[in-house]
Design an enzyme around this catalytic site. Structure first.
Site, mmCIF file in Angstrom:
data_model
loop_
_atom_site.group_PDB
_atom_site.id
_atom_site.type_symbol
_atom_site.label_atom_id
_atom_site.label_comp_id
_atom_site.label_asym_id
_atom_site.label_seq_id
_atom_site.Cartn_x
_atom_site.Cartn_y
_atom_site.Cartn_z
ATOM 1 C CG ASP A 1 0.205 9.306 0.831
ATOM 2 O OD1 ASP A 1 0.206 8.148 1.271
ATOM 3 O OD2 ASP A 1 -0.502 10.216 1.295
ATOM 4 C CG HIS B 1 -2.006 -1.037 1.139
ATOM 5 N ND1 HIS B 1 -3.305 -0.722 0.820
ATOM 6 C CD2 HIS B 1 -1.980 -2.383 1.277
ATOM 7 C CE1 HIS B 1 -4.027 -1.830 0.799
ATOM 8 N NE2 HIS B 1 -3.240 -2.852 1.068
HETATM 9 O O1 LIG Z 1 -2.260 1.046 10.729
HETATM 10 P P1 LIG Z 1 -1.612 2.379 11.023
HETATM 11 O O2 LIG Z 1 -0.178 2.214 11.437
HETATM 12 O O3 LIG Z 1 -2.422 3.175 12.010
HETATM 13 O O4 LIG Z 1 -1.601 3.255 9.683
HETATM 14 C C1 LIG Z 1 -2.742 3.424 8.836
HETATM 15 C C2 LIG Z 1 -2.501 2.854 7.445
HETATM 16 O O5 LIG Z 1 -1.525 3.672 6.817
HETATM 17 C C3 LIG Z 1 -0.993 3.250 5.568
HETATM 18 O O6 LIG Z 1 -1.907 3.511 4.505
HETATM 19 C C4 LIG Z 1 -1.539 3.269 3.135
HETATM 20 O O7 LIG Z 1 -2.594 2.650 2.455
HETATM 21 C C5 LIG Z 1 -3.549 3.486 1.809
HETATM 22 C C6 LIG Z 1 -4.556 2.587 1.098
HETATM 23 O O8 LIG Z 1 -3.928 1.794 0.109
HETATM 24 C C7 LIG Z 1 -2.840 4.424 0.837
HETATM 25 O O9 LIG Z 1 -3.783 5.287 0.183
HETATM 26 C C8 LIG Z 1 -1.827 5.277 1.609
HETATM 27 O O10 LIG Z 1 -1.104 6.090 0.690
HETATM 28 C C9 LIG Z 1 -0.873 4.406 2.401
HETATM 29 O O11 LIG Z 1 -0.108 5.247 3.270
HETATM 30 C C10 LIG Z 1 -0.553 1.804 5.655
HETATM 31 O O12 LIG Z 1 -0.053 1.351 4.408
HETATM 32 C C11 LIG Z 1 -1.640 0.882 6.183
HETATM 33 O O13 LIG Z 1 -1.146 -0.453 6.307
HETATM 34 C C12 LIG Z 1 -2.020 1.406 7.558
HETATM 35 O O14 LIG Z 1 -3.026 0.580 8.143
HETATM 36 O O1 LIG Z 2 -10.238 11.858 10.789
HETATM 37 C C1 LIG Z 2 -10.095 11.063 9.853
HETATM 38 C C2 LIG Z 2 -9.005 11.110 8.968
HETATM 39 C C3 LIG Z 2 -8.922 10.167 7.946
HETATM 40 N N1 LIG Z 2 -9.881 9.219 7.802
HETATM 41 C C4 LIG Z 2 -9.818 8.236 6.704
HETATM 42 O O2 LIG Z 2 -8.540 7.622 6.686
HETATM 43 C C5 LIG Z 2 -8.191 7.265 5.360
HETATM 44 C C6 LIG Z 2 -6.792 7.771 5.063
HETATM 45 O O3 LIG Z 2 -6.310 7.107 3.943
HETATM 46 P P1 LIG Z 2 -5.130 7.682 3.055
HETATM 47 O O4 LIG Z 2 -4.911 6.736 1.954
HETATM 48 O O5 LIG Z 2 -5.408 9.087 2.635
HETATM 49 O O6 LIG Z 2 -3.858 7.741 4.025
HETATM 50 P P2 LIG Z 2 -3.253 6.719 5.108
HETATM 51 O O7 LIG Z 2 -3.662 7.255 6.440
HETATM 52 O O8 LIG Z 2 -3.822 5.361 4.824
HETATM 53 O O9 LIG Z 2 -1.769 6.826 4.916
HETATM 54 C C7 LIG Z 2 -9.256 7.889 4.447
HETATM 55 O O10 LIG Z 2 -10.167 6.895 4.034
HETATM 56 C C8 LIG Z 2 -9.936 8.905 5.344
HETATM 57 O O11 LIG Z 2 -11.306 9.128 5.040
HETATM 58 C C9 LIG Z 2 -10.967 9.164 8.660
HETATM 59 O O12 LIG Z 2 -11.855 8.312 8.519
HETATM 60 N N2 LIG Z 2 -11.052 10.090 9.665
#
Ligand SMILES: O=P(O)(O)OC[C@H]1O[C@H](O[C@H]2O[C@H](CO)[C@@H](O)[C@H](O)[C@H]2O)[C@H](O)[C@@H](O)[C@@H]1O
Ligand SMILES: O=c1ccn([C@@H]2O[C@H](COP(=O)(O)OP(=O)(O)O)[C@@H](O)[C@H]2O)c(=O)[nH]1
Length: 461
Positions: free
Chosen positions: A366, A158
């Site tokens: 990202d 991801h």
């Molecule tokens: O599980 P956390 O450590 O709390 O972090 C939240 C998620 O962050 C990352 O998100 C990624 O996946 C998104 C969906 O494909 C993508 O849009 C974004 O650019 C990425 O940063 C992480 O890869 C997830 O595993 C985490 O759960």
């Molecule tokens: O206060 C918040 C901030 C973020 N999001 C959700 O968290 C996800 C963030 O995904 P993104 O791919 O932009 O970044 P990541 O946190 O996975 O790196 C999106 O679906 C947002 O709608 C949410 O539900 N509440």
């Protein structure tokens, strides 16, 4: 049809069968599991001081079994906070300066992957199709193969995959590359990530591209391809329209008193470019004195990974920066930046996105960035807002109707904000239409189907 087994660090368990999951990814994965029947295994989010975590917690929801495991406190420290989020995360986001490599953490990461494999093994059937998600679990396939499993195993990353020289700065890059070769399909978010992966194999002399998306490395052949993740576009657009009348969204609208709204939504993460964005907003206001008192910038930033020192430090930095800008630019009847340090539910977010004239999504790097896609999906087709998007987000490879910016160029981002706010309605509609058509066609269900089609070619399921 083969049963599907999904493994990811975090698991989204619905309260009861048929209940709507919290995010788009969970919607798609749950639908795929529902269709084939299956298991979703991962970390419960809990840890204990015991030497050995208790048995798997199994929750049945219709045709899906959710299998959650606790970890020990040491596991969480070394595997999640340590190697995954202090080595792999910064390296994959091109932040060599923040990578804190330690042998103990690296050993913890491989140990927890082995532990996951041992917990999963008794549940597996010979023809199960296994789909592993994200950087936390790269070595999982190798562990399963070592235990004798010959199932089709796919992996989707991801987050970005870095260029060779960045990757090679990580002492265990070879182990990690070898781990990937045990999958049958490796999915990346963009063509750039895939190119970086192929470049790394070649530079290290450990593999090659065979054409048609096939690679060979460490004595195995596998497919590597880009599958940009989507959102549940149509559903999100619908609830954004509905959310406009939600009492919380109405209150927010009343409180900005007719000012233009600019919105940013990100976990508190250094990869998201929040401090550069606040600088750009400050510059925009200073360069456009006519905008003083006329705009509100709402930055929603839930805390994330607070036990990791870099994240903890950021909490203070960003809060202080927002306070400083408000102090310098604010007036008795105008607070330029509203900084919210907690999570907001997606239905309310959808209504706020729809209210905002500009969606500011400016990560320094990202994987994809779903917020960019949600912002577009939430817009009113007659009066859409403008997406200002970092060229370093995976989403920039897909959303060509956005105003693309370099987030390190503060002046350039400030100019894009000004351009977005002043953009005539015809141009806004044309840019939005192109992006929305793309998002409708490439939604999260399509992403899931495309990956699974490659993992289980038709006729073999
Ligand atoms: O599980 P956390 O450590 O709390 O972090 C939240 C998620 O962050 C990352 O998100 C990624 O996946 C998104 C969906 O494909 C993508 O849009 C974004 O650019 C990425 O940063 C992480 O890869 C997830 O595993 C985490 O759960
Ligand atoms: O206060 C918040 C901030 C973020 N999001 C959700 O968290 C996800 C963030 O995904 P993104 O791919 O932009 O970044 P990541 O946190 O996975 O790196 C999106 O679906 C947002 O709608 C949410 O539900 N509440």
């Amino acid at each position: 049809m083969s049963r599907l087994v999904i493994v990811s660090n975090r698991v989204s368990v619905p309260e009861r069968s048929g209940a709507a999951p919290a995010g788009g990814l969970a919607v798609a994965l749950q639908a795929a599991l529902e269709e084939r029947g299956g298991i979703w295994m991962g970390w419960s989010g809990n840890s204990s001081g015991e030497d050995e975590p208790g048995p798997l917690d199994l929750k049945e929801r219709g045709k899906i079994t959710y299998a959650l495991t606790d970890l020990t406190k040491t596991d969480v420290e070394e595997y999640y906070h340590g190697f995954a989020n202090r080595v792999l995360w910064p390296i994959c986001h091109y932040r060599l300066d923040l990578a804190e490599y330690g042998r103990k953490e690296m050993a913890g990461y491989f140990r927890v992957n082995r532990f996951f494999a041992h917990r999963l093994a008794p549940m597996l059937k010979e023809d199960d199709v296994i789909w592993v998600h994200d950087y936390h679990l790269i070595p999982l396939a190798a562990e399963l193969r070592q235990m004798g499993f010959r199932n089709r195993i796919g992996f989707f990353l991801h987050i970005p995959w870095p260029p060779a020289d960045v990757l090679f700065a990580m002492p265990v890059h070879e182990e990690i590359m070898r781990g990937l070769s045990h999958y049958d399909v490796i999915g990346f978010q963009t063509d750039h990530d895939l190119e970086n992966f192929a470049g790394g194999l070649k530079r290290e002399g450990i593999g090659e591209a065979l054409g048609d998306g096939l690679f060979s490395s460490h004595g195995r052949r596998f497919k590597g391809a880009a599958y940009g993740i989507g959102i549940e576009t149509a559903a999100f657009a619908k609830f954004a329209q509905k959310s406009a009348s939600h009492s919380m969204v109405r209150k927010a609208r009343d409180s900005i008193e007719g000012r233009d709204l600019i919105i940013g939504v990100d976990r508190l993460d250094y990869s998201k470019g929040i401090t550069q964005r606040i600088d750009a907003f400050e510059r925009f206001v200073k360069d456009n004195p006519g905008q003083q008192g006329k705009v509100t910038y709402l930055q929603i930033t839930p805390k994330s990974r607070s036990e990791v020192p870099e994240y903890e430090a950021m909490q203070r930095t960003v809060a202080e920066q927002a306070g400083r800008v408000n102090g310098a630019l604010g007036q008795v009847d105008w607070v330029p930046i509203r900084y919210i340090n907690r999570s907001i539910s997606r239905p309310i977010l959808a209504g706020l996105y729809r209210m905002a004239k500009v969606g500011l999504v400016t990560p320094l790097r990202d994987g994809m960035n779903l917020v960019a896609k949600e912002y577009v999906a939430a817009q009113d087709p007659e009066d859409p807002g403008v997406l200002v998007l970092s060229r370093f987000a995976g989403a920039a490879r897909e959303l060509s109707g956005a105003l693309l910016v370099n987030p390190y160029d503060i002046e350039g981002t400030a100019n894009a904000i000004a351009r977005g706010l002043a953009m005539p309605p015809e141009e806004r509609r044309a840019r939005w239409r192109g992006m929305m058509d793309f998002l409708l066609e490439h939604d999260v269900t399509r992403w899931c189907d495309d990956f699974l089609k490659d993992l289980v070619p038709p006729g073999e399921s």
